[in-house]
Design a protein around this motif. Structure first.
Motif, mmCIF file in Angstrom:
data_model
loop_
_atom_site.group_PDB
_atom_site.id
_atom_site.type_symbol
_atom_site.label_atom_id
_atom_site.label_comp_id
_atom_site.label_asym_id
_atom_site.label_seq_id
_atom_site.Cartn_x
_atom_site.Cartn_y
_atom_site.Cartn_z
ATOM 1 N N THR A 292 0.784 -1.077 0.049
ATOM 2 C CA THR A 292 -0.161 0.006 0.008
ATOM 3 C C THR A 292 0.846 1.237 0.019
ATOM 4 O OG1 THR A 292 -1.628 -1.236 1.281
ATOM 5 C CG2 THR A 292 -1.712 1.273 1.389
ATOM 6 N N ARG A 293 0.502 2.153 -0.844
ATOM 7 C CA ARG A 293 1.236 3.471 -0.934
ATOM 8 C C ARG A 293 0.978 4.361 0.542
ATOM 9 N NH1 ARG A 293 0.633 6.434 -6.711
ATOM 10 N NH2 ARG A 293 2.681 7.677 -5.767
ATOM 11 N N GLY A 294 2.307 4.856 0.695
ATOM 12 C CA GLY A 294 2.165 5.749 2.122
ATOM 13 C C GLY A 294 0.902 6.675 1.837
ATOM 14 N N HIS A 295 0.496 7.057 3.151
ATOM 15 C CA HIS A 295 -0.682 8.452 3.056
ATOM 16 C C HIS A 295 -0.055 9.489 3.115
ATOM 17 C CE1 HIS A 295 -0.204 8.723 7.205
ATOM 18 N NE2 HIS A 295 -0.328 7.604 7.438
ATOM 19 N N LEU A 296 -0.587 10.766 2.879
ATOM 20 C CA LEU A 296 -0.236 11.923 2.895
ATOM 21 C C LEU A 296 -0.679 12.700 4.318
ATOM 22 C CD1 LEU A 296 -0.072 13.008 -0.706
ATOM 23 C CD2 LEU A 296 1.777 11.836 0.713
ATOM 24 N N GLY A 297 -1.337 11.953 5.210
ATOM 25 C CA GLY A 297 -1.651 12.521 6.475
ATOM 26 C C GLY A 297 -0.777 13.336 7.344
ATOM 27 N N PHE A 298 0.684 13.015 7.152
ATOM 28 C CA PHE A 298 1.457 13.936 7.895
ATOM 29 C C PHE A 298 2.259 14.752 6.702
ATOM 30 C CE2 PHE A 298 1.629 10.345 11.062
ATOM 31 C CZ PHE A 298 1.173 10.898 12.241
ATOM 32 N N GLY A 299 1.738 14.809 5.757
ATOM 33 C CA GLY A 299 2.342 15.686 4.595
ATOM 34 C C GLY A 299 3.393 14.952 3.890
ATOM 35 N N HIS A 300 4.420 15.834 3.331
ATOM 36 C CA HIS A 300 5.373 15.056 2.591
ATOM 37 C C HIS A 300 6.497 16.119 2.176
ATOM 38 C CE1 HIS A 300 7.392 12.475 -0.469
ATOM 39 N NE2 HIS A 300 7.354 13.456 -1.299
ATOM 40 N N GLY A 301 7.620 15.677 1.980
ATOM 41 C CA GLY A 301 8.606 16.668 1.644
ATOM 42 C C GLY A 301 9.278 17.338 2.784
ATOM 43 N N PRO A 302 9.873 18.514 2.618
ATOM 44 C CA PRO A 302 10.380 19.312 3.417
ATOM 45 C C PRO A 302 9.788 19.503 4.851
ATOM 46 C CG PRO A 302 11.222 20.263 1.583
ATOM 47 C CD PRO A 302 9.917 19.265 1.221
ATOM 48 N N HIS A 303 8.413 19.576 4.591
ATOM 49 C CA HIS A 303 7.545 20.041 5.834
ATOM 50 C C HIS A 303 6.645 18.744 6.320
ATOM 51 C CE1 HIS A 303 7.571 24.314 6.227
ATOM 52 N NE2 HIS A 303 7.939 24.292 4.824
ATOM 53 N N TYR A 304 7.347 17.668 6.279
ATOM 54 C CA TYR A 304 6.708 16.269 6.772
ATOM 55 C C TYR A 304 6.801 16.541 8.112
ATOM 56 C CZ TYR A 304 5.960 11.389 7.741
ATOM 57 O OH TYR A 304 5.564 10.389 8.116
ATOM 58 N N CYS A 305 5.603 16.377 8.870
ATOM 59 C CA CYS A 305 5.354 16.502 10.143
ATOM 60 C C CYS A 305 6.520 16.168 11.215
ATOM 61 C CB CYS A 305 3.958 15.898 10.610
ATOM 62 S SG CYS A 305 3.521 16.146 12.473
ATOM 63 N N LEU A 306 7.002 17.222 11.986
ATOM 64 C CA LEU A 306 8.159 16.773 12.803
ATOM 65 C C LEU A 306 7.643 16.197 14.048
ATOM 66 C CD1 LEU A 306 11.001 17.711 13.332
ATOM 67 C CD2 LEU A 306 10.156 19.542 14.766
ATOM 68 N N GLY A 307 6.441 15.933 14.386
ATOM 69 C CA GLY A 307 5.925 15.236 15.368
ATOM 70 C C GLY A 307 5.319 13.861 15.161
ATOM 71 N N HIS A 308 5.593 13.427 13.925
ATOM 72 C CA HIS A 308 4.938 12.136 13.397
ATOM 73 C C HIS A 308 4.836 10.954 14.282
ATOM 74 C CE1 HIS A 308 8.283 9.615 11.775
ATOM 75 N NE2 HIS A 308 8.758 10.897 11.544
ATOM 76 N N ALA A 309 5.960 10.755 14.859
ATOM 77 C CA ALA A 309 6.136 9.398 15.662
ATOM 78 C C ALA A 309 5.604 9.531 17.057
ATOM 79 C CB ALA A 309 7.801 9.529 15.994
ATOM 80 N N PHE A 310 5.517 10.908 17.700
ATOM 81 C CA PHE A 310 4.801 10.922 19.019
ATOM 82 C C PHE A 310 3.317 10.663 18.845
ATOM 83 C CE2 PHE A 310 8.867 12.866 20.194
ATOM 84 C CZ PHE A 310 8.960 12.537 21.375
#
Length: 357
Positions: A292-310
């Motif tokens: 399955t392709r990764g979703h873009l819920g946390f964005g993509h590229g340079p502004h990918y969500c910094l706190g995604h792991a938390f």
């Protein structure tokens, strides 16, 4: 707008988040996120890249994992006194996300209601409340500045102290940068996470069979969280971009230089060319080994969500506690009667009364 086009805009160096020019269009009148100078979400390279390099070690998967047990304990504590009907928003999602950001960042727990009030006002889209948004923002920033000063004078062992000492080859964050980053972390760390817990549980209540599968097989919780983030994330229209150069998209469409465009993440996450049966909510979609392709819920590229792991960790533990403590979870009112926000930047349930047993 399809998945590939959205992904391309989010990754393109010519897709700027600097919208401080007052002549550029705004999705909301008055002070908005776009008008806050110096915060990561509004910065471009090289300033954005520099701050991300300094911050990277504080937001790793390993750093988030260190807080998993605390989050698990807190989730169960919030459910301990529950008897009968609870409001999942006010009594579970919001206090879980808020108290976790307090613990992680080093914010007095007693202050969370105050900064929640400020952030709610700031994120309102009601044009009649422009002055209220400005006052809330000023009060919030003043509070964060005092918080940073307090930690400098009395250091402890939390994320804020780590941010104060963070550096990259000797390059440290300035006082203003620290205040802006802490403001961003508090706002996103409790508002966005609480919203996704509420939206995710609402989605599962619409699909009770899938909730029962989670009850029976908790190993599917990480996959369920990813599907919630795909299906229901990010819970807002997204953040507009200013094309500083002409951008040719994979679809062949062209975004002329000077154009302000909204890369619609929800549309990308429901693109039938990217996801099989995208309108089907399927908690097994991201199961281990799934193609399955990764979703873009946390964005993509340079502004990918910094706190995604938390955020992932908290969403997983919120669902884990609910499925173990409330296997017969159901909504206490008809799901169509659940009230949703209509004058905030994010779209979320205002109340979600549920029966735990």
């Amino acid at each position: 707008m399809n998945y590939d086009d959205v992904q391309a805009i989010l990754a393109c160096p010519g897709s700027s988040r600097d919208l401080t020019d007052p002549t550029l269009p705004r999705p909301i009148k008055g002070l908005t996120v776009e008008d806050v100078p110096g915060i990561l979400v509004n910065m471009d390279a090289p300033g954005h890249s520099r701050q991300r390099r300094i911050l990277r070690t504080a937001f790793t998967v390993q750093a988030a994992e260190q807080w998993r047990q605390s989050c698990r304990t807190l989730a169960h504590e919030l459910l301990d006194p529950a008897d009968g009907v609870i409001d999942l928003v006010a009594e579970y999602a919001l206090p879980l996300a808020s108290r976790m950001i307090c613990q992680v960042l080093g914010v007095p727990t007693a202050d969370y209601q105050q900064f929640h009030t400020w952030s709610t006002a700031f994120l309102s889209t009601n044009t009649a409340s422009v002055q209220k948004r400005m006052e809330a923002y000023a009060s919030f920033m003043a509070y964060v500045a005092r918080l940073v000063d307090s930690h400098r004078a009395n250091p402890s062992d939390d994320l804020l102290d780590e941010l104060i000492g963070a550096h990259d080859d000797g390059d440290q964050l300035t006082e203003t940068e620290l205040v802006n980053i802490v403001f961003m972390i508090i706002t996103a760390g409790h508002e966005t996470t609480a919203m996704m817990i509420s939206r995710g549980v609402f989605r599962l209540l619409l699909h009770p069979r899938q909730y029962q599968i989670l009850v029976q097989d908790p190993a599917l919780i990480p996959s369920a969280v990813e599907e919630i983030l795909r299906y229901d994330g990010p819970g807002s229209p997204g953040l507009v971009r200013h094309a500083t150069t002409t951008v040719k998209l994979p679809s062949g469409a062209v975004v002329p230089a000077g154009t302000v465009v909204l890369p619609h993440i929800a549309a990308a996450n429901h693109d039938p060319q990217a996801f099989h049966c995208p309108e089907r909510f399927d908690i097994r979609r991201y199961d281990e080994g799934a193609d399955t392709r990764g979703h873009l819920g946390f964005g993509h590229g340079p502004h990918y969500c910094l706190g995604h792991a938390f955020a992932r960790m908290e969403l997983q533990e919120a669902l884990r506690a609910l499925t173990s403590r409330a296997p017969a979870l159901r909504c206490a009112i008809p799901l169509e009667d659940v009230p949703w926000t209509s004058q905030e930047f994010t779209h979320k349930p205002m109340r979600l009364p549920v029966l735990l047993a």
